[in-house]
Motif scaffolding. Sequence first.
Motif, PDB file in Angstrom:
ATOM      1  N   TYR A 118       0.976  -1.430  -0.129  1.00 34.69           N
ATOM      2  CA  TYR A 118      -0.066   0.146  -0.136  1.00 34.69           C
ATOM      3  C   TYR A 118       0.818   1.403  -0.062  1.00 34.69           C
ATOM      4  O   TYR A 118       1.755   1.359   0.770  1.00 34.69           O
ATOM      5  CB  TYR A 118      -1.028   0.001   1.258  1.00 34.69           C
ATOM      6  N   VAL A 119       0.617   2.162  -0.908  1.00 40.16           N
ATOM      7  CA  VAL A 119       1.107   3.634  -0.946  1.00 40.16           C
ATOM      8  C   VAL A 119      -0.045   4.642  -0.963  1.00 40.16           C
ATOM      9  O   VAL A 119      -1.119   4.333  -1.044  1.00 40.16           O
ATOM     10  CB  VAL A 119       2.089   3.606  -2.005  1.00 40.16           C
ATOM     11  N   ASP A 120       0.610   5.808  -0.868  1.00 37.30           N
ATOM     12  CA  ASP A 120      -0.265   6.966  -1.049  1.00 37.30           C
ATOM     13  C   ASP A 120      -1.281   6.920  -1.870  1.00 37.30           C
ATOM     14  O   ASP A 120      -1.322   6.789  -3.065  1.00 37.30           O
ATOM     15  CB  ASP A 120       0.592   8.176  -1.476  1.00 37.30           C
ATOM     16  N   GLY A 121      -2.645   7.289  -1.570  1.00 38.50           N
ATOM     17  CA  GLY A 121      -3.893   7.302  -2.423  1.00 38.50           C
ATOM     18  C   GLY A 121      -3.839   8.348  -3.540  1.00 38.50           C
ATOM     19  O   GLY A 121      -4.553   8.343  -4.332  1.00 38.50           O
ATOM     20  N   GLY A 122      -2.911   9.308  -3.430  1.00 32.81           N
ATOM     21  CA  GLY A 122      -2.722  10.338  -4.392  1.00 32.81           C
ATOM     22  C   GLY A 122      -1.819   9.993  -5.585  1.00 32.81           C
ATOM     23  O   GLY A 122      -1.853  10.558  -6.398  1.00 32.81           O
ATOM     24  N   VAL A 123      -1.501   8.675  -5.706  1.00 31.03           N
ATOM     25  CA  VAL A 123      -0.745   8.083  -6.971  1.00 31.03           C
ATOM     26  C   VAL A 123      -1.748   7.803  -7.759  1.00 31.03           C
ATOM     27  O   VAL A 123      -2.328   6.726  -7.829  1.00 31.03           O
ATOM     28  CB  VAL A 123       0.038   6.935  -6.465  1.00 31.03           C
ATOM     29  N   GLY A 124      -2.422   8.786  -8.650  1.00 27.37           N
ATOM     30  CA  GLY A 124      -3.423   8.502  -9.598  1.00 27.37           C
ATOM     31  C   GLY A 124      -4.241  10.024  -9.442  1.00 27.37           C
ATOM     32  O   GLY A 124      -3.557  10.952  -9.487  1.00 27.37           O
ATOM     33  N   SER A 125      -5.321   9.953  -9.849  1.00 26.28           N
ATOM     34  CA  SER A 125      -5.969  11.163 -10.160  1.00 26.28           C
ATOM     35  C   SER A 125      -6.737  11.775  -8.778  1.00 26.28           C
ATOM     36  O   SER A 125      -7.542  12.444  -8.792  1.00 26.28           O
ATOM     37  CB  SER A 125      -7.386  10.944 -11.267  1.00 26.28           C
ATOM     38  N   TYR A 126      -6.548  11.120  -7.719  1.00 19.45           N
ATOM     39  CA  TYR A 126      -7.237  11.167  -6.363  1.00 19.45           C
ATOM     40  C   TYR A 126      -6.695  11.939  -5.342  1.00 19.45           C
ATOM     41  O   TYR A 126      -6.910  12.038  -4.436  1.00 19.45           O
ATOM     42  CB  TYR A 126      -7.813   9.917  -5.877  1.00 19.45           C
ATOM     43  N   ALA A 127      -5.521  12.849  -5.817  1.00 19.20           N
ATOM     44  CA  ALA A 127      -5.018  13.684  -4.834  1.00 19.20           C
ATOM     45  C   ALA A 127      -6.182  14.802  -4.383  1.00 19.20           C
ATOM     46  O   ALA A 127      -5.723  15.121  -3.233  1.00 19.20           O
ATOM     47  CB  ALA A 127      -3.747  14.309  -5.475  1.00 19.20           C
ATOM     48  N   ASN A 128      -6.950  15.039  -5.218  1.00 16.53           N
ATOM     49  CA  ASN A 128      -8.168  15.702  -4.992  1.00 16.53           C
ATOM     50  C   ASN A 128      -9.632  14.904  -5.033  1.00 16.53           C
ATOM     51  O   ASN A 128      -9.826  14.388  -5.760  1.00 16.53           O
ATOM     52  CB  ASN A 128      -8.341  16.889  -5.753  1.00 16.53           C
ATOM     53  N   PRO A 129     -10.047  14.605  -3.741  1.00 20.87           N
ATOM     54  CA  PRO A 129     -10.928  13.471  -3.567  1.00 20.87           C
ATOM     55  C   PRO A 129     -12.502  13.941  -3.760  1.00 20.87           C
ATOM     56  O   PRO A 129     -13.317  13.381  -3.414  1.00 20.87           O
ATOM     57  CB  PRO A 129     -10.828  12.810  -2.307  1.00 20.87           C
ATOM     58  N   CYS A 130     -12.751  15.373  -4.389  1.00 23.83           N
ATOM     59  CA  CYS A 130     -13.871  15.837  -4.109  1.00 23.83           C
ATOM     60  C   CYS A 130     -14.964  15.020  -5.423  1.00 23.83           C
ATOM     61  O   CYS A 130     -16.073  14.946  -5.116  1.00 23.83           O
ATOM     62  CB  CYS A 130     -13.860  17.206  -4.779  1.00 23.83           C
ATOM     63  N   TYR A 131     -14.358  14.540  -6.482  1.00 17.47           N
ATOM     64  CA  TYR A 131     -15.107  13.606  -7.112  1.00 17.47           C
ATOM     65  C   TYR A 131     -15.673  12.364  -6.570  1.00 17.47           C
ATOM     66  O   TYR A 131     -16.731  12.038  -6.587  1.00 17.47           O
ATOM     67  CB  TYR A 131     -14.604  13.469  -8.442  1.00 17.47           C
ATOM     68  N   ILE A 132     -14.530  11.880  -5.705  1.00 14.99           N
ATOM     69  CA  ILE A 132     -14.831  10.317  -5.125  1.00 14.99           C
ATOM     70  C   ILE A 132     -16.178  11.035  -4.073  1.00 14.99           C
ATOM     71  O   ILE A 132     -17.143   9.991  -3.785  1.00 14.99           O
ATOM     72  CB  ILE A 132     -13.688  10.151  -4.209  1.00 14.99           C
ATOM     73  N   ALA A 133     -16.012  12.030  -3.352  1.00 22.48           N
ATOM     74  CA  ALA A 133     -17.037  12.518  -2.374  1.00 22.48           C
ATOM     75  C   ALA A 133     -18.382  12.678  -3.007  1.00 22.48           C
ATOM     76  O   ALA A 133     -19.466  12.313  -2.429  1.00 22.48           O
ATOM     77  CB  ALA A 133     -16.696  13.788  -1.623  1.00 22.48           C
ATOM     78  N   ALA A 134     -18.517  13.376  -4.305  1.00 26.30           N
ATOM     79  CA  ALA A 134     -19.468  13.602  -4.973  1.00 26.30           C
ATOM     80  C   ALA A 134     -20.342  12.183  -5.185  1.00 26.30           C
ATOM     81  O   ALA A 134     -21.686  11.830  -5.203  1.00 26.30           O
ATOM     82  CB  ALA A 134     -19.375  14.524  -6.038  1.00 26.30           C
ATOM     83  N   TYR A 135     -19.525  11.345  -5.621  1.00 23.47           N
ATOM     84  CA  TYR A 135     -20.014   9.889  -6.288  1.00 23.47           C
ATOM     85  C   TYR A 135     -20.452   9.059  -4.987  1.00 23.47           C
ATOM     86  O   TYR A 135     -21.426   8.651  -5.065  1.00 23.47           O
ATOM     87  CB  TYR A 135     -19.001   9.087  -6.796  1.00 23.47           C
ATOM     88  N   GLU A 136     -19.910   9.325  -3.919  1.00 17.78           N
ATOM     89  CA  GLU A 136     -20.078   8.466  -2.699  1.00 17.78           C
ATOM     90  C   GLU A 136     -21.635   8.888  -2.373  1.00 17.78           C
ATOM     91  O   GLU A 136     -22.395   8.322  -1.838  1.00 17.78           O
ATOM     92  CB  GLU A 136     -19.226   8.651  -1.529  1.00 17.78           C
ATOM     93  N   ALA A 137     -21.576  10.440  -2.181  1.00 14.25           N
ATOM     94  CA  ALA A 137     -23.143  10.947  -1.696  1.00 14.25           C
ATOM     95  C   ALA A 137     -24.262  10.484  -2.540  1.00 14.25           C
ATOM     96  O   ALA A 137     -25.172  10.109  -2.373  1.00 14.25           O
ATOM     97  CB  ALA A 137     -22.720  12.446  -1.848  1.00 14.25           C
ATOM     98  N   LYS A 138     -23.923  10.693  -4.094  1.00  9.39           N
ATOM     99  CA  LYS A 138     -25.160  10.505  -5.001  1.00  9.39           C
ATOM    100  C   LYS A 138     -25.225   9.037  -5.259  1.00  9.39           C
ATOM    101  O   LYS A 138     -26.506   8.517  -5.085  1.00  9.39           O
ATOM    102  CB  LYS A 138     -25.000  11.000  -6.020  1.00  9.39           C
ATOM    103  N   PHE A 139     -24.304   8.177  -5.439  1.00  8.36           N
ATOM    104  CA  PHE A 139     -24.510   6.723  -5.794  1.00  8.36           C
ATOM    105  C   PHE A 139     -24.497   5.780  -4.798  1.00  8.36           C
ATOM    106  O   PHE A 139     -25.001   4.685  -4.855  1.00  8.36           O
ATOM    107  CB  PHE A 139     -23.794   6.170  -6.928  1.00  8.36           C
TER     108      PHE A 139
END
Length: 310
Positions: free
Chosen positions: A174-195
């Motif tokens: 396991y390494v930093d979750g920001g390795v990818g497009s999720y250094a900013n997790p606002c889309y993840i939060a929006a998806y979690e909230a709606k879906f």
Amino acid sequence: MKPFRKYAALAIDGGGIRGTMVAKALAVLEGAVGRSCREMFQLTAGTSTGSILSAAIAASIPATKIHEVYEDLGRGIFKKSWRCIFPFKYLVHYMYPSDGFKTTLRKFLGETTMGDVWAADPRMDVVITTRDLVLNKTCFVKPWKDNYRDWKLWYAVLCSSSAPTYMPVVDGRYVDGGVGSYANPCYIAAYEAKFCLQWPLEETTLVSIGTGRYPEGLKPHQADRFNALNWASQTIDTFVSDASDQQVRLVRDLFPGLDFRRFQMDLPYPIPMDDASGIPALTDLGEELGHKILEDKLDEKVDLKAGRPK
């Protein structure tokens, strides 16, 4: 500040020691509103340093305490040694041992599990990202998922915060979750909230907080004599910045009706994610950021960079 809607979510970017700024901003918010973040938000999402803040909120820790921990954490964890000196920092497996960080997280967050957060009254959802190198995918650690229910909060945070070259890989995978497009997790939060939580967007507020935007880019011809190491650093900085802005645009474009509020600060000078000497400046910036949140002064530079009319 406009009142939040019935449902409220908070997403916090990665950024190492620059999380100090967000912790201070949240302390300003709590002091002005007279309520804790745990009382204001029913969902938090975070990557790397954002996972520390998100988990602490889920554990009902006041923002003033979180800020104090950042001050102690930064000076204790990011102690400079020969590992941080050129050229050794490019040759060692990591610059900072994680033992002290792990001990601090366990003391700070206790033995609370992800499942405990979901079973609490009132219920809380928290999304923490980490990259699984064995499965070669990003993992979204959530309290309602059976395979993460027994994960300790501190362990999820440790996995999400282990930035490559800065700290060792956790359990060999396991390494930093920001390795990818999720250094900013606002889309993840929006998806979690709606879906996932099925919150109506018209009844939902999402507050997204950045950990500081670097000053303007290079001067003309500055890159003419770049070597491979120069380009590696520049490419990573550019990727993270552009990926962060992309997440903001995705939320604005794909979640109509959502009360989306993005807050960000321009840094007066570059503050590396492991520079503990920047804590006083970050605390001052956090005070300013907190008042931006209270005054609803949203970040507009993402729209300007995209060419969108104000």
